[in-house]
Design an enzyme around this catalytic site. Structure first.
Site, mmCIF file in Angstrom:
data_model
loop_
_atom_site.group_PDB
_atom_site.id
_atom_site.type_symbol
_atom_site.label_atom_id
_atom_site.label_comp_id
_atom_site.label_asym_id
_atom_site.label_seq_id
_atom_site.Cartn_x
_atom_site.Cartn_y
_atom_site.Cartn_z
ATOM 1 N N HIS A 74 1.112 -1.359 -1.659
ATOM 2 C CA HIS A 74 0.611 -1.083 -0.065
ATOM 3 C C HIS A 74 2.419 -0.277 -0.467
ATOM 4 C CE1 HIS A 74 -1.878 0.740 2.084
ATOM 5 N NE2 HIS A 74 -1.521 0.120 3.305
ATOM 6 N N HIS B 253 6.627 2.259 8.165
ATOM 7 C CA HIS B 253 6.827 3.071 8.324
ATOM 8 C C HIS B 253 7.889 3.558 9.710
ATOM 9 C CE1 HIS B 253 2.554 3.047 7.226
ATOM 10 N NE2 HIS B 253 2.026 2.358 7.902
HETATM 11 ZN ZN LIG Z 1 -0.920 1.492 4.644
#
Ligand SMILES: [Zn+2]
Length: 312
Positions: free
Chosen positions: A245, A272
């Site tokens: 993921h 991120h």
């Molecule tokens: Zn994600």
């Protein structure tokens, strides 16, 4: 050369419009989105809709990214921004889809099952269409590396599009795991697209208390209990679903480059923010990359491939 983002190097869009709907993970509200075909060189464009009216429009490129704390957000004001774009961007990027208009009837993308698989299905249901304009690629020319504490990520030159994403969590269930491979549409589909987002029960409870993550549930996340077990009765989809993921997330974050890159992206304990900062570091150094219209190296004669070598 296995890039898989083929159709002879021409840009693509989708053949027909397609709609899907689901729950927004942060608001808990129902959201409908429609993918529409778009012209060459228009890129991936998100429109936030209010009925038939678009109240905002963003091209999915890094300069349009506001917040990256919980997810990737396009725009800078909650009244007009569009949140949680990373999993749909991963699907779009991995399939080699260059031009698309996405109407969003809500403030965020639907989370679906927490993976990219439903977006892949929607796109494949209508199919890709080649456009008469060449695709441009970002070829990495030299290493670009960023570090933050024990985390790091880097781009290096490589003859293809490769990801090596390693995570290292304190909890024994996850521990240290990595996914490494060359990205093609079929590799993405079989090895990465079904990997779901994950979280810890204690964090989920804290988010709920703060009125966030209201749409988060076992339908769309792998949840790890305080005693280090997976709460979901169906268990994991891959034994290393967590690393997969995180790789899917990296694919979606790097999609904000606005063009496929030719190179290797490695990260250790990233996320991120690291992905966004690595992309920023690459883009701010014009000697670190070049824009090309072919995936083969310039030094190599390539007429057999039918793609003209074009210097930038
Ligand atoms: Zn994600």
């Amino acid at each position: 050369m296995g890039m898989g983002i083929g159709l002879l190097g021409f840009q693509t869009t989708i053949a027909n419009s397609v709609t899907l709907s689901g729950t927004g993970v942060h608001s808990g509200a129902e959201v409908a989105i429609t993918f529409h075909p778009a012209e060459a060189d228009s890129g991936i464009v998100f429109q936030r809709m209010d009925g038939d009216q678009a109240i905002s429009e963003f091209r999915a490129v890094s300069s349009q990214v506001g917040n990256t704390d919980l997810c990737t957000v396009l725009g800078f004001s909650p009244a007009t921004s569009i949140a949680t774009i990373e999993h749909v961007m991963a699907a779009i990027y991995a399939l080699g889809l260059d031009n698309l208009l996405i109407e969003v009837h809500g403030a965020e993308m639907p989370i679906m099952d927490g993976s990219s698989a439903p977006f892949i299905e929607a796109i494949e249901q209508t199919g890709l269409k080649a456009l008469a304009v060449k695709r441009r690629y970002i070829r990495i020319l030299k290493p670009v590396r960023i570090e933050s504490g024990s985390s790091w990520s880097e781009f290096t030159p490589y003859d293809g599009m490769r990801f090596e994403v390693e995570i290292d969590f304190d909890c024994p269930l996850i521990g240290r795991q990595a996914w490494k491979g060359d990205l093609t549409p079929s590799v993405f589909k079989t090895e990465l697209s079904r990997a779901r987002t994950f979280g810890f029960m204690r964090d989920v409870e804290r988010m709920w208390a703060a009125g966030r993550g209201l749409g988060s549930s076992l339908e769309n996340s792998v949840v790890i209990s305080d005693d280090d077990t997976v709460i979901n009765v169906e268990g994991l989809r891959y034994t290393d679903e967590f690393a997969r993921h995180k790789t899917l997330d990296a694919v979606g974050d790097l999609a904000l480059a606005g063009a496929p890159f030719i190179g290797c992206y490695r990260s250790y304990r990233g996320g991120h923010k690291m992905n966004a900062n690595a992309l920023k570091a690459l883009m701010s150094d014009p000697t670190a990359y070049e824009i090309v219209e072919t995936v083969t190296r310039r030094q190599r004669a390539a007429p057999r491939e039918g793609i003209a070598v074009s210097a930038p």
